[in-house]
Design a protein around this motif. Structure first.
Motif, PDB file in Angstrom:
ATOM      1  N   ARG A   1       0.814  -1.218   0.000  1.00  0.00           N
ATOM      2  CA  ARG A   1       0.000   0.000   0.000  1.00  0.00           C
ATOM      3  C   ARG A   1       0.849   1.269   0.000  1.00  0.00           C
ATOM      4  O   ARG A   1       0.338   2.357  -0.234  1.00  0.00           O
ATOM      5  CB  ARG A   1      -0.924   0.008   1.221  1.00  0.00           C
ATOM      6  N   PHE A   2       2.149   1.144   0.296  1.00  0.00           N
ATOM      7  CA  PHE A   2       3.012   2.316   0.387  1.00  0.00           C
ATOM      8  C   PHE A   2       3.176   2.961  -0.994  1.00  0.00           C
ATOM      9  O   PHE A   2       3.143   2.291  -2.012  1.00  0.00           O
ATOM     10  CB  PHE A   2       4.366   1.940   0.981  1.00  0.00           C
ATOM     11  N   THR A   3       3.392   4.253  -0.998  1.00  0.00           N
ATOM     12  CA  THR A   3       3.333   5.027  -2.232  1.00  0.00           C
ATOM     13  C   THR A   3       4.494   4.734  -3.172  1.00  0.00           C
ATOM     14  O   THR A   3       4.325   4.787  -4.403  1.00  0.00           O
ATOM     15  CB  THR A   3       3.311   6.533  -1.901  1.00  0.00           C
ATOM     16  N   GLY A   4       5.684   4.415  -2.632  1.00  0.00           N
ATOM     17  CA  GLY A   4       6.822   4.103  -3.485  1.00  0.00           C
ATOM     18  C   GLY A   4       6.548   2.940  -4.430  1.00  0.00           C
ATOM     19  O   GLY A   4       6.711   3.068  -5.659  1.00  0.00           O
ATOM     20  N   PRO A   5       6.129   1.774  -3.909  1.00  0.00           N
ATOM     21  CA  PRO A   5       5.775   0.667  -4.806  1.00  0.00           C
ATOM     22  C   PRO A   5       4.643   1.022  -5.776  1.00  0.00           C
ATOM     23  O   PRO A   5       4.636   0.548  -6.924  1.00  0.00           O
ATOM     24  CB  PRO A   5       5.344  -0.441  -3.827  1.00  0.00           C
ATOM     25  N   GLN A   6       3.702   1.860  -5.334  1.00  0.00           N
ATOM     26  CA  GLN A   6       2.611   2.270  -6.229  1.00  0.00           C
ATOM     27  C   GLN A   6       3.153   3.086  -7.407  1.00  0.00           C
ATOM     28  O   GLN A   6       2.741   2.890  -8.557  1.00  0.00           O
ATOM     29  CB  GLN A   6       1.586   3.099  -5.450  1.00  0.00           C
ATOM     30  N   ILE A   7       4.085   4.007  -7.117  1.00  0.00           N
ATOM     31  CA  ILE A   7       4.671   4.820  -8.189  1.00  0.00           C
ATOM     32  C   ILE A   7       5.477   3.933  -9.133  1.00  0.00           C
ATOM     33  O   ILE A   7       5.422   4.090 -10.367  1.00  0.00           O
ATOM     34  CB  ILE A   7       5.561   5.927  -7.581  1.00  0.00           C
ATOM     35  N   TRP A   8       6.245   3.010  -8.568  1.00  0.00           N
ATOM     36  CA  TRP A   8       7.044   2.088  -9.385  1.00  0.00           C
ATOM     37  C   TRP A   8       6.133   1.333 -10.353  1.00  0.00           C
ATOM     38  O   TRP A   8       6.447   1.197 -11.542  1.00  0.00           O
ATOM     39  CB  TRP A   8       7.795   1.120  -8.473  1.00  0.00           C
ATOM     40  N   ARG A   9       5.002   0.845  -9.861  1.00  0.00           N
ATOM     41  CA  ARG A   9       4.084   0.072 -10.714  1.00  0.00           C
ATOM     42  C   ARG A   9       3.511   0.938 -11.834  1.00  0.00           C
ATOM     43  O   ARG A   9       3.382   0.482 -12.987  1.00  0.00           O
ATOM     44  CB  ARG A   9       2.953  -0.516  -9.862  1.00  0.00           C
ATOM     45  N   ILE A  10       3.144   2.177 -11.515  1.00  0.00           N
ATOM     46  CA  ILE A  10       2.601   3.068 -12.542  1.00  0.00           C
ATOM     47  C   ILE A  10       3.659   3.357 -13.606  1.00  0.00           C
ATOM     48  O   ILE A  10       3.371   3.347 -14.810  1.00  0.00           O
ATOM     49  CB  ILE A  10       2.089   4.370 -11.903  1.00  0.00           C
ATOM     50  N   PHE A  11       4.903   3.580 -13.180  1.00  0.00           N
ATOM     51  CA  PHE A  11       5.974   3.826 -14.145  1.00  0.00           C
ATOM     52  C   PHE A  11       6.196   2.612 -15.046  1.00  0.00           C
ATOM     53  O   PHE A  11       6.441   2.749 -16.250  1.00  0.00           O
ATOM     54  CB  PHE A  11       7.269   4.184 -13.411  1.00  0.00           C
ATOM     55  N   GLU A  12       6.095   1.419 -14.455  1.00  0.00           N
ATOM     56  CA  GLU A  12       6.329   0.196 -15.238  1.00  0.00           C
ATOM     57  C   GLU A  12       5.184  -0.115 -16.186  1.00  0.00           C
ATOM     58  O   GLU A  12       5.403  -0.510 -17.335  1.00  0.00           O
ATOM     59  CB  GLU A  12       6.520  -1.000 -14.293  1.00  0.00           C
ATOM     60  N   THR A  13       3.953   0.027 -15.721  1.00  0.00           N
ATOM     61  CA  THR A  13       2.793  -0.403 -16.497  1.00  0.00           C
ATOM     62  C   THR A  13       2.160   0.701 -17.328  1.00  0.00           C
ATOM     63  O   THR A  13       1.478   0.425 -18.312  1.00  0.00           O
ATOM     64  CB  THR A  13       1.726  -1.008 -15.568  1.00  0.00           C
ATOM     65  N   GLN A  14       2.371   1.976 -16.930  1.00  0.00           N
ATOM     66  CA  GLN A  14       1.787   3.106 -17.653  1.00  0.00           C
ATOM     67  C   GLN A  14       2.832   4.223 -17.790  1.00  0.00           C
ATOM     68  O   GLN A  14       2.650   5.307 -17.252  1.00  0.00           O
ATOM     69  CB  GLN A  14       0.551   3.637 -16.922  1.00  0.00           C
ATOM     70  N   PRO A  15       3.915   3.956 -18.518  1.00  0.00           N
ATOM     71  CA  PRO A  15       4.992   4.945 -18.598  1.00  0.00           C
ATOM     72  C   PRO A  15       4.557   6.287 -19.175  1.00  0.00           C
ATOM     73  O   PRO A  15       5.050   7.336 -18.766  1.00  0.00           O
ATOM     74  CB  PRO A  15       6.033   4.267 -19.498  1.00  0.00           C
ATOM     75  N   GLU A  16       3.591   6.258 -20.089  1.00  0.00           N
ATOM     76  CA  GLU A  16       3.105   7.518 -20.669  1.00  0.00           C
ATOM     77  C   GLU A  16       2.364   8.357 -19.632  1.00  0.00           C
ATOM     78  O   GLU A  16       2.421   9.594 -19.662  1.00  0.00           O
ATOM     79  CB  GLU A  16       2.210   7.236 -21.887  1.00  0.00           C
ATOM     80  N   VAL A  17       1.671   7.709 -18.715  1.00  0.00           N
ATOM     81  CA  VAL A  17       0.983   8.415 -17.633  1.00  0.00           C
ATOM     82  C   VAL A  17       2.008   9.058 -16.703  1.00  0.00           C
ATOM     83  O   VAL A  17       1.866  10.212 -16.297  1.00  0.00           O
ATOM     84  CB  VAL A  17       0.069   7.451 -16.849  1.00  0.00           C
ATOM     85  N   TYR A  18       3.048   8.307 -16.360  1.00  0.00           N
ATOM     86  CA  TYR A  18       4.099   8.846 -15.490  1.00  0.00           C
ATOM     87  C   TYR A  18       4.748  10.069 -16.130  1.00  0.00           C
ATOM     88  O   TYR A  18       4.991  11.082 -15.462  1.00  0.00           O
ATOM     89  CB  TYR A  18       5.137   7.771 -15.185  1.00  0.00           C
TER      90      TYR A  18
END
Length: 610
Positions: A225-242
């Motif tokens: 639930r911590f924000t760091g892993p959440q950001i990592w996942r968004i960068f990996e799965t939705q790089p254009e969003v990041y």
């Protein structure tokens, strides 16, 4: 007195006809002169006319507004300068903003295992609505000297490129929701209930040399639930969003950003719940930021102490609601740190248990000891100490689920079942995970066991047998005892005091005397409650007053000087709710707890996610 001194640089004389001793900060201020008189006149009419203006000045002339953005609602609480509640409003997301179609304030993604989010714009609309209600209640916004708030921890908001211009150009003639619909690169915010980042947690721990090293560095091992892993996942799965994201806020700094109409800093206490902050240095960890995503430090912005001022309230709120233009926005923080402040927890021997959507156990310590479970955050009201905490995802929603299934959807029946079943529940133990659990890291599931040959004296010859269900009364007690035994076991393993000097209970279920009695019996200490169960609200309002005082003083002032020796006259007062159980029963619960831990360890080995 402080307004006169700090705003107008005046000397102040106080004529005192009795009452309690003044606050220390008043006594120590060289510009305040106190004249104690022998007796207070028996009638206001007998006062000399010259003292009538002084009587008016004795009335509260400043107030403090708290906003609590939790999982299921947005609450507003107003305190006067005596720390008493003068107004309160609430907006429930499911029932009052039903067009978002949330359940318990969230969306559970049926396609991605463990993904749980909330619509970001819903929080914006809720802010519009709660301020409108305060306005209709005839609250005088002009009196509000400072605003602070509490956001559900770990939740994150993603502002798209160019959103800072939207923030800085709010039109007071339009509601916020109409101006912010297109401000976010992701429409749905990952929240604390999310558990879709297991692989990212493993990667973060590997990047720094292991789970214990990450705990030493940030205060916690990697949690989904911590924000760091959440950001990592968004960068990996939705790089254009990041790439289209200009700023990443926590829920707390997001709400503060709305109020200042500019990007607010993340406060150090809430920032510790991200797996990204060096807890000793109170700054972003370069090694973790670089491992998580490129350019992340710029997107996160700076960190700030919890007592710092984020800025003045935006002109939008001055023109739309008649706030004082000099009203301060004090740094927001997370709900759990605010609960610590609201309970005035200041002794290392005390523990607090918050019984809400999530259940938490927390206390304070003067040193940070790395651990593979639990969390360490900077204390939001004392820069020299730390807050230690355990968090359970399956709190009130699990209790409501068993109530609905086994107690005719009635708390009265639920409590009756608790009354009629005996402590220790005849050796019946239950594990109830409506959602993926945090502690222990187990998936959705329900596990029930009956202990054979358990007499509470010894575990010799005791064995467990898994069963499909219990009778309804036993099911209720197995749930409550199971939650509390897990809290006690993990608290002891984490190094929290055992037994505690006392426990202060807060959160919605702290109004249930039968649950409080179970806490006292299982932990073996007295249990206290506060005037209002929403301690996070009280804590944020208290922090608003504290931040205002620190700003006026020009340096950090201990928060205790605001209420020392006066707690019984404020909304922060604690009262005894349940007395400790007899020691023989406490010892029997210790044996039951030991057996439960054995079964839990077996389940983690078999089913655990991390």
């Amino acid at each position: 007195s402080f307004v006169c001194i700090l705003e107008a640089f005046l000397e102040v004389d106080i004529v005192a006809y009795g009452g309690s001793d003044p606050y220390i900060v008043v006594l120590e201020n060289s510009s305040i002169h106190i004249h104690k008189m022998p007796k207070w006149p028996t009638s206001g009419r007998s006062l000399p006319r010259i003292l009538h203006p002084l009587m008016l000045m004795l009335k509260p002339i400043v107030q403090f507004l708290l906003l609590l953005c939790s999982t299921q609602s947005l609450k507003a609480t107003v305190l006067d300068s005596n720390l008493n509640i003068v107004a309160a409003e609430i907006v429930n997301f499911d029932s009052e903003l039903s067009h978002y179609k949330t359940k318990d304030g969230v969306y559970r993604d049926p396609l991605v295992n463990g993904r749980i989010v909330s619509p970001t714009i819903m929080w914006v609309e809720a802010l519009d609505l709660v301020l409108q209600r305060l306005q209709k209640s005839k609250l005088d916004f002009e009196k509000i000297a400072a605003v602070s708030g509490s956001g559900q921890q770990h939740g994150s908001v993603y502002w798209k490129n160019g959103s800072s211009k939207i923030l800085s150009s709010f039109d007071p003639k339009k509601p916020l929701i109409d101006q912010l619909r297109d401000a976010f690169s992701i429409k749905e915010s990952p929240i604390w209930m999310d558990s879709s980042t297991t692989e990212q947690c493993k990667a973060i721990e590997k990047a720094v040399g292991g789970a214990l090293k990450l705990s030493e560095l940030t205060g916690s091992r990697a949690y989904e639930r911590f924000t760091g892993p959440q950001i990592w996942r968004i960068f990996e799965t939705q790089p254009e969003v990041y790439q289209n994201t200009e700023r990443i806020s926590l829920v707390s700094s997001f709400m503060a950003s709305l109020l200042t109409a500019s990007y607010a800093c993340i406060d150090q206490t809430d920032g510790a719940g991200m797996n990204l902050m060096d807890i000793k240095e109170r700054s972003w960890s370069k090694i973790i930021l670089e491992a998580t995503a490129p350019g992340l430090e710029e997107k996160l912005g700076k960190l700030a102490p919890a007592h710092a001022v984020a800025g003045l309230i935006a002109p939008y709120f001055v023109e739309r609601y008649d706030f004082n233009k000099n009203c301060l926005i004090v740094q927001w923080s997370g709900d759990n740190p605010n609960s610590l402040a609201g309970l005035t927890l200041n002794s290392p021997g005390d523990l607090a248990i918050s019984l809400g959507t999530s259940d938490t156990v927390f206390g304070i310590t003067t040193e940070h000891k790395p651990s593979l479970e639990g969390h360490v955050f900077p204390n939001p009201v004392d820069p020299k100490s730390y807050m230690v905490m355990l968090c359970y995802k399956n709190g009130s929603l699990a209790r409501e689920d068993i109530r609905n299934q086994c107690a005719a959807k009635s708390w009265e029946v639920f409590n009756k079942f608790l009354q009629q079943t005996r402590p220790l529940n005849g050796g019946k133990l239950g594990f109830y995970y409506k959602d993926h659990e945090i502690l222990p890291p187990l998936p959705v599931g329900f596990h029930r066991y009956v202990l054979k040959n358990f007499n509470g004296e010894s575990l010799d010859g005791v064995s467990e047998c898994e069963v499909k269900e219990f009778d309804p009364p036993s099911e209720v007690r197995a749930l409550v005892e199971g939650q509390l035994l897990s809290m006690r076991a993990h608290a002891e393993r984490f190094g929290m005091p055992s037994p505690p000097k006392r426990i202060i209970a807060t959160g919605g279920a702290s109004a249930n005397n039968y649950i409080l009695s179970s806490i006292a019996t299982i932990f073996g200490c007295n249990v206290y409650t506060v005037q209002r169960p929403d301690s996070a609200s009280m804590g944020a309002a208290l922090r608003a007053a504290h931040g205002w005082l620190c700003d006026k003083k020009g340096n950090f002032v201990p928060i205790s000087c605001m209420y020392m020796d006066k707690l019984e006259k404020t909304s922060l007062n604690c009262k005894l709710a349940a007395t400790a159980g007899d020691q023989e029963l406490v010892s029997k619960y210790a044996l039951l707890m030991k057996k439960r831990v054995e079964i839990e360890n077996s389940l983690v080995q078999k089913l655990g996610r991390l």
